[in-house]
Design a protein around this motif. Structure first.
Motif, PDB file in Angstrom:
ATOM      1  N   TRP A   1       2.388  -1.363   8.433  1.00 53.21           N
ATOM      2  CA  TRP A   1       1.649  -0.108   8.231  1.00 53.21           C
ATOM      3  C   TRP A   1       1.551   0.627   9.564  1.00 53.21           C
ATOM      4  O   TRP A   1       1.378   0.017  10.624  1.00 53.21           O
ATOM      5  CB  TRP A   1       0.236  -0.381   7.741  1.00 53.21           C
ATOM      6  CG  TRP A   1       0.144  -0.940   6.351  1.00 53.21           C
ATOM      7  CD1 TRP A   1       1.088  -0.878   5.370  1.00 53.21           C
ATOM      8  CD2 TRP A   1      -0.976  -1.643   5.788  1.00 53.21           C
ATOM      9  NE1 TRP A   1       0.627  -1.496   4.234  1.00 53.21           N
ATOM     10  CE2 TRP A   1      -0.635  -1.973   4.460  1.00 53.21           C
ATOM     11  CE3 TRP A   1      -2.231  -2.008   6.275  1.00 53.21           C
ATOM     12  CZ2 TRP A   1      -1.506  -2.656   3.620  1.00 53.21           C
ATOM     13  CZ3 TRP A   1      -3.092  -2.691   5.452  1.00 53.21           C
ATOM     14  CH2 TRP A   1      -2.728  -3.006   4.131  1.00 53.21           C
TER      15      TRP A   1
ATOM     16  N   LYS B   1       5.139   7.673   3.360  1.00 50.31           N
ATOM     17  CA  LYS B   1       4.444   6.895   2.338  1.00 50.31           C
ATOM     18  C   LYS B   1       5.390   6.628   1.163  1.00 50.31           C
ATOM     19  O   LYS B   1       5.954   7.553   0.588  1.00 50.31           O
ATOM     20  CB  LYS B   1       3.211   7.653   1.846  1.00 50.31           C
ATOM     21  CG  LYS B   1       2.172   7.887   2.930  1.00 50.31           C
ATOM     22  CD  LYS B   1       1.029   8.746   2.427  1.00 50.31           C
ATOM     23  CE  LYS B   1       0.025   9.025   3.545  1.00 50.31           C
ATOM     24  NZ  LYS B   1      -1.077   9.910   3.090  1.00 50.31           N
ATOM     25  N   PRO B   2       5.588   5.346   0.794  1.00 48.64           N
ATOM     26  CA  PRO B   2       6.578   5.000  -0.219  1.00 48.64           C
ATOM     27  C   PRO B   2       5.983   4.949  -1.625  1.00 48.64           C
ATOM     28  O   PRO B   2       4.757   4.992  -1.810  1.00 48.64           O
ATOM     29  CB  PRO B   2       7.013   3.599   0.217  1.00 48.64           C
ATOM     30  CG  PRO B   2       5.753   3.016   0.794  1.00 48.64           C
ATOM     31  CD  PRO B   2       4.997   4.151   1.437  1.00 48.64           C
ATOM     32  N   SER B   3       6.852   4.839  -2.612  1.00 46.82           N
ATOM     33  CA  SER B   3       6.413   4.538  -3.973  1.00 46.82           C
ATOM     34  C   SER B   3       5.978   3.080  -4.036  1.00 46.82           C
ATOM     35  O   SER B   3       6.220   2.299  -3.106  1.00 46.82           O
ATOM     36  CB  SER B   3       7.552   4.780  -4.957  1.00 46.82           C
ATOM     37  OG  SER B   3       8.619   3.863  -4.708  1.00 46.82           O
ATOM     38  N   ALA B   4       5.372   2.675  -5.145  1.00 42.43           N
ATOM     39  CA  ALA B   4       4.884   1.303  -5.278  1.00 42.43           C
ATOM     40  C   ALA B   4       6.030   0.295  -5.206  1.00 42.43           C
ATOM     41  O   ALA B   4       5.914  -0.757  -4.556  1.00 42.43           O
ATOM     42  CB  ALA B   4       4.116   1.151  -6.588  1.00 42.43           C
TER      43      ALA B   4
ATOM     44  N   ALA C   1       7.310   0.140  -1.606  1.00 44.50           N
ATOM     45  CA  ALA C   1       6.318  -0.537  -0.768  1.00 44.50           C
ATOM     46  C   ALA C   1       6.392  -2.046  -0.948  1.00 44.50           C
ATOM     47  O   ALA C   1       6.266  -2.803   0.024  1.00 44.50           O
ATOM     48  CB  ALA C   1       4.916  -0.025  -1.097  1.00 44.50           C
ATOM     49  N   GLN C   2       6.605  -2.492  -2.170  1.00 43.40           N
ATOM     50  CA  GLN C   2       6.736  -3.933  -2.425  1.00 43.40           C
ATOM     51  C   GLN C   2       7.970  -4.490  -1.716  1.00 43.40           C
ATOM     52  O   GLN C   2       7.932  -5.598  -1.153  1.00 43.40           O
ATOM     53  CB  GLN C   2       6.827  -4.203  -3.930  1.00 43.40           C
ATOM     54  CG  GLN C   2       6.881  -5.683  -4.295  1.00 43.40           C
ATOM     55  CD  GLN C   2       5.665  -6.443  -3.843  1.00 43.40           C
ATOM     56  OE1 GLN C   2       4.554  -6.189  -4.297  1.00 43.40           O
ATOM     57  NE2 GLN C   2       5.844  -7.392  -2.927  1.00 43.40           N
TER      58      GLN C   2
ATOM     59  N   GLU D   1       0.831  -1.203   0.000  1.00 35.93           N
ATOM     60  CA  GLU D   1       0.000   0.000   0.000  1.00 35.93           C
ATOM     61  C   GLU D   1       0.870   1.259   0.000  1.00 35.93           C
ATOM     62  O   GLU D   1       1.810   1.381   0.793  1.00 35.93           O
ATOM     63  CB  GLU D   1      -0.901  -0.011   1.233  1.00 35.93           C
ATOM     64  CG  GLU D   1      -1.740   1.213   1.431  1.00 35.93           C
ATOM     65  CD  GLU D   1      -2.726   1.414   0.306  1.00 35.93           C
ATOM     66  OE1 GLU D   1      -2.715   2.519  -0.280  1.00 35.93           O
ATOM     67  OE2 GLU D   1      -3.486   0.466   0.004  1.00 35.93           O
ATOM     68  N   THR D   2       0.571   2.177  -0.905  1.00 40.06           N
ATOM     69  CA  THR D   2       1.334   3.428  -0.979  1.00 40.06           C
ATOM     70  C   THR D   2       0.650   4.578  -0.234  1.00 40.06           C
ATOM     71  O   THR D   2       1.217   5.662  -0.128  1.00 40.06           O
ATOM     72  CB  THR D   2       1.530   3.854  -2.446  1.00 40.06           C
ATOM     73  OG1 THR D   2       0.247   4.023  -3.064  1.00 40.06           O
ATOM     74  CG2 THR D   2       2.319   2.789  -3.206  1.00 40.06           C
TER      75      THR D   2
END
Length: 469
Positions: free
Chosen positions: A191, A174-177, A180-181, A149-150
């Motif tokens: 989270w 909040k990270p990039s996609a 986040a992966q 989740e971004t």
């Protein structure tokens, strides 16, 4: 002593048009039959804890009181903020109140607008973190990520597990996609839930170290505050001077006492319409439909009708939310930008950002049915045992027609009773009051006429809710 602290100060602007400033998302039944605040109160009722402290905006005080009554929950205290200053000052005020009762009080801090589906898992996580919290650690709950989740911030855990808790290594924005992966794959990241378990004294000690100006402002506002009915009203000038910051930035990113408990409980912060779509039960086409709706050749969408029939044809991945005075249509992947609409409404000073056509008051509610330049028609409901303030209007007269129930009317020097199908006239400039001494709701139609129909054309002389000051 474990004291739940429910933070009910949010506005929920990304859930407009259902969430409004005077009736935000925590007071709405968005994920079930109960409001999100009521569900949060019930969640804490299952723990070995005393009555909760609720911190809210002063404009929402009667909404909070009604939710507590509906949930059959007695508040330890309801603390009123004159302005919003984020979570760190709110928790500080709650900590000061808790320490008046118990020098070893532990606070379970919960936002009022989150979803927790597995309450048993949540209770187990609280038990796991309680030992560390009693020893002075500042414990947060890290949600085991279900996807990369971004839209959430993340928490990185340390290596050594101590009685169900990990040391807190760092908070991450909040990270990039792609990032986040990587976080999800590593298993070292959670989270950021925004929920905490912490000793009241330990929290204030850390706040004094890392944000002393904030603590001083909150302490002053608390010490100079006053009791108002069932509420604790923080002193306005001191609290307005307080720096605004979250617990994360003010304390948790700096403290050496941070711990994190892994938690998997079907959690969501319901930050946008897409979040509600994520957690809701869907039909065979991936749709979530609420209210009076007809969907044809529609997929992966969230359709919410509040007051009339809503139909869709040949659309996919959209959000439609209808209320009596506004309709939102959005791509489901861009609903975070609903806040831009809210900002535009504010800039244009439009009423749709503040309230619905139905407005709740401590005595009941009123709903605007029709309005023109010199008249307005309202439906008024007065709860049994309640009464409006003794008041007058300088610019409008009113006609009242009772639809059901019995009204006790004060008009000038006269007091009389109106029953179903009876009516009366309140001349401009005349002191008047409406009361329901019966056991069923009083419903009436009010027709206002005059040169100005604004809600600020009111002079209160007596008011049982403390609004005549």
């Amino acid at each position: 002593m474990l004291i739940p602290v429910v933070l009910s100060g949010g506005v929920g602007s990304r859930l407009w048009p259902l969430s409004r400033e005077l009736n935000p998302k925590q007071f709405l039944p968005l994920a079930g039959d109960l409001s999100m605040l009521a569900e949060t109160l019930q969640r804490s009722a299952g723990l070995e804890a005393v009555d909760p402290i609720v911190v809210c905006n002063q404009e929402h005080r009667f909404l909070v009181a009604e939710e507590l009554r509906s949930a059959k929950c007695q508040a330890n205290a309801i603390i009123l903020e004159p302005v919003g200053r984020n979570t760190a000052p709110a928790v500080a005020a709650a900590a000061l109140q808790a320490l008046k009762q118990d020098a070893e009080a532990v606070l379970l801090v919960m936002p009022a607008d989150h979803i927790v589906k597995d309450v048993a898992a949540f209770a187990a996580a609280v038990e796991a973190g309680l030992v560390q919290a009693k020893q002075g650690s500042l414990v947060t709950f890290g949600i085991v990520p279900a996807s990369p989740e971004t839209g959430y911030g993340y928490i990185r855990r340390g290596d050594q597990l101590v009685e169900g808790c990990y040391p807190l290594a760092e908070f991450v924005e909040k990270p990039s996609a792609d990032v986040a992966q990587q976080y999800v794959t590593s298993g070292d990241y959670f989270w950021n839930s925004g929920m905490f378990l912490l000793s009241a004294q330990s929290y204030l000690d850390e706040l004094k170290q890392f944000a002393p100006e904030m603590l001083l402002a909150v302490q002053t506002a608390f010490d100079q505050g006053e009791n108002d009915l069932d509420f604790i009203r923080l002193e306005a000038a001191a609290f307005e001077a307080c720096p605004s910051d979250s617990i994360d930035y003010a304390v948790m990113e700096h403290t050496k006492k941070g711990m994190v408990v892994p938690l998997s409980c079907g959690w969501s912060d319901v930050g946008a319409w897409s979040s509600l779509w994520d957690v809701a039960e869907k039909d065979a086409s991936g749709n979530v439909a609420k209210g009076d709706t007809i969907l044809h050749n529609t997929g992966n969408s969230y359709i919410h009708s509040n007051s009339r029939l809503v139909t869709t044809v040949g659309v996919d991945n959209i959000v439609v939310v209808e209320t009596a005075d506004a309709v939102l249509v959005a791509d489901k992947d861009q609903v975070q930008d609903v806040k831009a609409i809210v900002n535009t409404l504010k800039a244009q000073q439009r009423d749709e950002v503040n309230s619905h056509t139905k407005v709740y008051r401590p005595w009941g509610s009123y709903e605007s049915l029709a309005m023109s330049e010199r008249f307005q028609v309202k439906r008024i409901i007065v709860t049994p045992g309640q009464k409006l303030s003794l008041q007058l209007h300088h610019h409008r007269a009113e006609h009242w027609i009772v639809v059901s129930g019995t009204a006790v009317v004060t008009c000038g020097e006269k007091e009389f009773i109106l029953s179903e199908d009876q009516s009366t006239y309140i001349p401009l400039g005349t002191k008047h009051r409406l009361a329901n001494t019966g056991v069923i709701p009083l419903e009436l139609i009010e027709v206002q006429s005059g040169s100005y129909l604004g809600e600020d054309d009111i002079v209160r002389f007596e008011d049982v809710y403390g609004r005549s000051k």
